[in-house]
Every structure is written in C-alpha cells, then in structure tokens.
Design an enzyme around this catalytic site. Sequence first.
Site, PDB file in Angstrom:
ATOM      1  N   ARG A  39       0.827  -1.206   0.000  1.00  0.00           N
ATOM      2  CA  ARG A  39       0.000   0.000   0.000  1.00  0.00           C
ATOM      3  C   ARG A  39       0.858   1.252   0.000  1.00  0.00           C
ATOM      4  O   ARG A  39       2.038   1.202   0.323  1.00  0.00           O
ATOM      5  CB  ARG A  39      -0.886   0.004   1.246  1.00  0.00           C
ATOM      6  N   ARG A  46       0.985   8.640   5.138  1.00  0.00           N
ATOM      7  CA  ARG A  46      -0.285   9.178   5.667  1.00  0.00           C
ATOM      8  C   ARG A  46      -0.234  10.692   5.611  1.00  0.00           C
ATOM      9  O   ARG A  46       0.764  11.282   6.023  1.00  0.00           O
ATOM     10  CB  ARG A  46      -0.452   8.751   7.128  1.00  0.00           C
ATOM     11  N   ARG A  78      15.227 -15.741   6.679  1.00  0.00           N
ATOM     12  CA  ARG A  78      16.112 -14.806   7.357  1.00  0.00           C
ATOM     13  C   ARG A  78      16.027 -15.114   8.847  1.00  0.00           C
ATOM     14  O   ARG A  78      14.950 -15.490   9.344  1.00  0.00           O
ATOM     15  CB  ARG A  78      15.664 -13.352   7.129  1.00  0.00           C
ATOM     16  N   ARG A 123      17.274  -2.200  14.004  1.00  0.00           N
ATOM     17  CA  ARG A 123      16.508  -1.425  14.989  1.00  0.00           C
ATOM     18  C   ARG A 123      16.975  -1.760  16.411  1.00  0.00           C
ATOM     19  O   ARG A 123      17.664  -2.772  16.621  1.00  0.00           O
ATOM     20  CB  ARG A 123      15.015  -1.683  14.860  1.00  0.00           C
ATOM     21  N   GLU A 162      18.954  -5.357  16.966  1.00  0.00           N
ATOM     22  CA  GLU A 162      18.473  -6.441  16.110  1.00  0.00           C
ATOM     23  C   GLU A 162      19.228  -6.461  14.778  1.00  0.00           C
ATOM     24  O   GLU A 162      19.255  -5.462  14.064  1.00  0.00           O
ATOM     25  CB  GLU A 162      16.976  -6.211  15.875  1.00  0.00           C
ATOM     26  N   TYR A 203       4.767 -15.800   6.558  1.00  0.00           N
ATOM     27  CA  TYR A 203       4.766 -14.891   7.695  1.00  0.00           C
ATOM     28  C   TYR A 203       3.318 -14.723   8.141  1.00  0.00           C
ATOM     29  O   TYR A 203       2.458 -14.350   7.352  1.00  0.00           O
ATOM     30  CB  TYR A 203       5.359 -13.503   7.350  1.00  0.00           C
ATOM     31  N   ASP A 252       0.866 -13.009  11.186  1.00  0.00           N
ATOM     32  CA  ASP A 252       0.695 -12.291  12.449  1.00  0.00           C
ATOM     33  C   ASP A 252      -0.064 -13.185  13.426  1.00  0.00           C
ATOM     34  O   ASP A 252      -0.710 -14.151  13.022  1.00  0.00           O
ATOM     35  CB  ASP A 252      -0.079 -10.985  12.210  1.00  0.00           C
TER      36      ASP A 252
HETATM   37  C1  LIG Z   1      10.573 -11.176  14.664  1.00  0.00           C
HETATM   38  C2  LIG Z   1       9.095 -11.421  14.659  1.00  0.00           C
HETATM   39  C3  LIG Z   1       8.246 -10.464  15.195  1.00  0.00           C
HETATM   40  C4  LIG Z   1       6.871 -10.684  15.188  1.00  0.00           C
HETATM   41  N1  LIG Z   1       6.078  -9.698  15.690  1.00  0.00           N
HETATM   42  C5  LIG Z   1       4.740  -9.857  15.636  1.00  0.00           C
HETATM   43  C6  LIG Z   1       3.880  -8.806  16.074  1.00  0.00           C
HETATM   44  O1  LIG Z   1       4.318  -7.740  16.504  1.00  0.00           O
HETATM   45  N2  LIG Z   1       2.543  -9.018  16.015  1.00  0.00           N
HETATM   46  C7  LIG Z   1       2.008 -10.181  15.529  1.00  0.00           C
HETATM   47  O2  LIG Z   1       0.774 -10.315  15.483  1.00  0.00           O
HETATM   48  N3  LIG Z   1       2.808 -11.195  15.127  1.00  0.00           N
HETATM   49  C8  LIG Z   1       4.148 -11.065  15.162  1.00  0.00           C
HETATM   50  N4  LIG Z   1       4.969 -12.085  14.747  1.00  0.00           N
HETATM   51  C9  LIG Z   1       4.361 -13.368  14.318  1.00  0.00           C
HETATM   52  C10 LIG Z   1       4.252 -14.427  15.459  1.00  0.00           C
HETATM   53  O3  LIG Z   1       5.522 -14.697  15.973  1.00  0.00           O
HETATM   54  C11 LIG Z   1       3.596 -15.698  14.868  1.00  0.00           C
HETATM   55  O4  LIG Z   1       2.282 -15.386  14.461  1.00  0.00           O
HETATM   56  C12 LIG Z   1       3.510 -16.880  15.843  1.00  0.00           C
HETATM   57  O5  LIG Z   1       4.721 -17.124  16.498  1.00  0.00           O
HETATM   58  C13 LIG Z   1       3.113 -18.134  15.081  1.00  0.00           C
HETATM   59  O6  LIG Z   1       2.907 -19.201  15.988  1.00  0.00           O
HETATM   60  P1  LIG Z   1       3.182 -20.703  15.571  1.00  0.00           P
HETATM   61  O7  LIG Z   1       2.684 -21.540  16.683  1.00  0.00           O
HETATM   62  O8  LIG Z   1       2.652 -20.955  14.202  1.00  0.00           O
HETATM   63  O9  LIG Z   1       4.770 -20.820  15.425  1.00  0.00           O
HETATM   64  P2  LIG Z   1       5.930 -20.733  16.511  1.00  0.00           P
HETATM   65  O10 LIG Z   1       5.670 -19.652  17.488  1.00  0.00           O
HETATM   66  O11 LIG Z   1       7.203 -20.666  15.740  1.00  0.00           O
HETATM   67  O12 LIG Z   1       5.846 -22.137  17.271  1.00  0.00           O
HETATM   68  C14 LIG Z   1       6.311 -23.329  16.706  1.00  0.00           C
HETATM   69  C15 LIG Z   1       6.865 -24.181  17.825  1.00  0.00           C
HETATM   70  O13 LIG Z   1       7.203 -25.478  17.287  1.00  0.00           O
HETATM   71  C16 LIG Z   1       8.363 -25.952  17.945  1.00  0.00           C
HETATM   72  N5  LIG Z   1       9.002 -26.951  17.072  1.00  0.00           N
HETATM   73  C17 LIG Z   1       9.467 -26.748  15.816  1.00  0.00           C
HETATM   74  N6  LIG Z   1       9.967 -27.905  15.325  1.00  0.00           N
HETATM   75  C18 LIG Z   1       9.811 -28.854  16.283  1.00  0.00           C
HETATM   76  C19 LIG Z   1      10.132 -30.242  16.366  1.00  0.00           C
HETATM   77  N7  LIG Z   1      10.736 -30.884  15.348  1.00  0.00           N
HETATM   78  N8  LIG Z   1       9.841 -30.915  17.495  1.00  0.00           N
HETATM   79  C20 LIG Z   1       9.247 -30.264  18.539  1.00  0.00           C
HETATM   80  N9  LIG Z   1       8.906 -28.935  18.520  1.00  0.00           N
HETATM   81  C21 LIG Z   1       9.182 -28.249  17.407  1.00  0.00           C
HETATM   82  C22 LIG Z   1       9.204 -24.693  18.136  1.00  0.00           C
HETATM   83  O14 LIG Z   1      10.122 -24.894  19.192  1.00  0.00           O
HETATM   84  C23 LIG Z   1       8.147 -23.637  18.454  1.00  0.00           C
HETATM   85  O15 LIG Z   1       7.976 -23.502  19.842  1.00  0.00           O
HETATM   86  C24 LIG Z   1       6.338 -11.878  14.682  1.00  0.00           C
HETATM   87  C25 LIG Z   1       7.189 -12.847  14.149  1.00  0.00           C
HETATM   88  C26 LIG Z   1       8.552 -12.599  14.090  1.00  0.00           C
HETATM   89  C27 LIG Z   1       9.437 -13.621  13.433  1.00  0.00           C
END
Ligand SMILES: Cc1cc2nc3c(=O)[nH]c(=O)nc-3n(C[C@H](O)[C@H](O)[C@H](O)COP(=O)(O)OP(=O)(O)OC[C@H]3O[C@@H](n4cnc5c(N)ncnc54)[C@H](O)[C@@H]3O)c2cc1C
Length: 381
Positions: free
Chosen positions: A171, A175, A247, A277, A298, A346, A348
């Site tokens: 987008r 603003r 990354r 940042r 970071e 990615y 949220d």
């Molecule tokens: C830097 C960063 C900043 C972010 N900031 C925001 C934000 O400000 N607002 C927002 O809404 N979202 C944000 N997000 C997104 C948010 O982190 C994700 O939406 C969320 O973590 C997804 O949850 P998940 O359970 O799918 O994955 P994950 O949180 O990655 O959980 C997956 C889990 O699986 C486990 N796992 C993986 N492989 C194995 C295995 N082989 N055996 C056993 N366990 C395993 C891992 O240890 C992990 O605990 C951000 C993401 C990043 C990368």
Amino acid sequence: MNILLVGAGLSGAVIGRRLAEAGHDITIVDGRDHIGGNCHTERDAETDVMVHVYGPHIFHTDDEEVWTYVNEFTTFMPYKNRVKTTSQGQVFSLPINLHTINQYYGKTMRPDEAREFIASIGDSSIEEPETFEEQALKFVGPDLYEAFFKGYTEKQWGCSPTELPASILKRLPVRFNYDDNYFFHKFQGMPENGYTPMIEAILKHDKITVKLNTWYTPEMGEGFDHVFWSGPLDGFFDYKLGRLGYRTLDFEKFTERGDYQGCAVMNYGDRDVPFTRITEHKHFSPWEEHEGTVCYREFSRSCTPDDIPYYPIRMVDEKAMLADYVALAEESEGVTFVGRLGTYRYLDMDVTIREAMDTATMFLEHQEKGSKMPAFAVSPQ
Ligand SMILES: Cc1cc2nc3c(=O)[nH]c(=O)nc-3n(C[C@H](O)[C@H](O)[C@H](O)COP(=O)(O)OP(=O)(O)OC[C@H]3O[C@@H](n4cnc5c(N)ncnc54)[C@H](O)[C@@H]3O)c2cc1C
C-alpha cells in the site's frame, strides 16, 4: 481420538484447546524448554522488565472473534505501536506521515498540499512497478526512499530492493495526517503479563498434556490417530529436497539504567549502521515502572541450519521448492501442517489464531463425516 501436536506455540495451543474441548486426548511436544513458541515472554532477572525473547510482539486485529478469544485467557492493556527511525542524522516518525514529510523537507504543509507535493516527487514514469524499489520510487520519490526504505530493506533482506518484488510494499506507505499509530486495526493491545501466561491458560485443560524439551521423532507419531505439525515443513521431511530459505535475527541484548531511547522501537535507516533497529522492552509495558531497562539491538542475516528461522524468503527459488514439499505433504497420511513454519508463511498472531481455530473446526467436521483431513487447511502457496 489420540492427537499429537508438534509445537507449543499459538498454533499448537489453539488447535489443542479446541480439540480437547471436543473431547479428544491431546499431547503437545515442543523441543524448547518453554511454551509459547516465538511469542514467548519472560521477566528479565536483573531488571524485572517483561522481555519479548524472540523479538517484540504487538497484538493487533480486526477479527472480533479472535480478539474475544484472546481476552478470555488474559487481560489486554491498551497499547499503540509508535515507531521512530533514525536516518541521516535525525529522528523521524514512522510510518511516513505529515510530520515526517514536513520535518524532512523543512515545510509546514497541510494534508492536501503534502499530497500534491508527494505526487509531484513520485516517479510518474513507472507505470507498473515490478520491484520494491520501483514501487517506493513511484510512491514517494528518491529522497524518502533513500531515507526510510533503501538501507533498512537492504539490511533486513540482505539484498538490493531491486531484487525484491513490488508486492512487499503493497500500500501507499504514506499518511497525510499526523496519525503515527503503526497499525490500522480496530483492536490493539498487549497482554498484561506477557504472552506466555496467556498461552499457558489456553493450554490449561484436563485433556491436554504438554511435554517440553521433546523434539519430534517419526516413531513418536505412531501411537496417534492424527498429527498436527507446526514445525518447519521441510523439517518434517528431514530436508530431503533442500532447505527452504529464511532470514534469521541476532539479538544483542544490553541493559541500562533509566530510559535508553524514550520509545519502544527505534529503526535505523542508514546502511552504515549494521543493525535494523533497537527495541526497548519496558516501553511495551508502559503501565509498569522499572529503574533498569532491557534493549535488543536487532541484526538480520541469512538463516543457517543452526539458527531459528524467522522470516520466510519466498522468492522464485524458494517457491519452486515449496511446491515440491507441498506435493510431498499432500501424499502423506494422518498429518496436517499448520502455523508459520508448517505453511512457510509470515503470519501475524491474529491470523495464526484464526487459522488454528478454523483448522480445528475443519478437523472436527471431517471426523464427523468420516472424510480425510487434508495436509493443509490453508494453502501455503
Ligand atoms: C521477529 C518477529 C516479530 C513478530 N512480531 C509480531 C507482532 O508484533 N505481532 C504479531 O501479530 N505477530 C508477530 N509475529 C508473528 C508471530 O511470531 C507468529 O504469528 C507466531 O509465532 C506463530 O505461531 P506458531 O505456533 O505458528 O509458530 P511458533 O511460534 O514458531 O511455534 C512453533 C513451535 O514449534 C516448535 N518446534 C518446531 N519444530 C519442532 C520439532 N521438530 N519438534 C518439537 N517442537 C518443534 C518450536 O520450538 C516452536 O515452539 C512476529 C514474528 C517474528 C518472526
């Protein structure tokens, strides 16, 4: 049914809870020593500040059902994300707004004047932008592109914005008023005691057993009727077609007294500053008071097999490999790939929760009909 969920992040917790409430027996394994996945928060031992261990997480959504859901498990405090950036020797407000434009050009324009001015400096010769750079030049012209996008993007993605698709900058990133709230969403907030207690509350159910420090092994799945996999999609297949590119982030943690930078997030737009940042975590809990402060510098770089995968790259090569993994996954029996790693996107937090709720509902419907649960509730492509 006896169901195994791999990963105790938001995906695993929300699916596990829904299926437990429907009467299934749920086992959740996670290789880490804590629940919460990348949303994990903990108090810093030295300063007592609540730290977002894997980088800052701000909750924002337009999805009322998701907002109601998370509020059932914790108290959310009002929180607006206001980001600053240091660039070319000055501090500016982001996303680019009327204050940023007036400050950058030393002017006092009103909204319509600024709109006209920005339209006049945008590169009108670019009709259909293909790259990130073209998109930015078309929207904001060369000065603001250099100051706010070019260096930051090069550091974040490790390549030139000429190599990135225009779709990253969807987008108009400008603003024409003084609104500096980073997100547009209707519901925004921060859990009072961090995300981990919220996820702990989601997991608190008689039919859920969580095993930490437990990495998945293929034999583990044998005793279960179905597996939900929120680990890396390529990891499930032991990377046999190669590794999907990510990354990763390095966080250089430091502590100080008082207030280090006066805000939660300070970006660094200049290319010669190596980090993208600095985040100062006590500002994510503005209702708390602490004498000490915890900051993360970071750094972004290419992910190696030993690193935590953060941002999927999803360029042409990765998408081709992804298609091959999706085909493999679709041939598998009894496993569904979910979450940010399982679908190589990615996501949220609110989208993660929405998809997890819908995945659980879909599973229950298939079970009722006696039909096969697909490998993906949401297509990763
Ligand atoms: C830097 C960063 C900043 C972010 N900031 C925001 C934000 O400000 N607002 C927002 O809404 N979202 C944000 N997000 C997104 C948010 O982190 C994700 O939406 C969320 O973590 C997804 O949850 P998940 O359970 O799918 O994955 P994950 O949180 O990655 O959980 C997956 C889990 O699986 C486990 N796992 C993986 N492989 C194995 C295995 N082989 N055996 C056993 N366990 C395993 C891992 O240890 C992990 O605990 C951000 C993401 C990043 C990368």
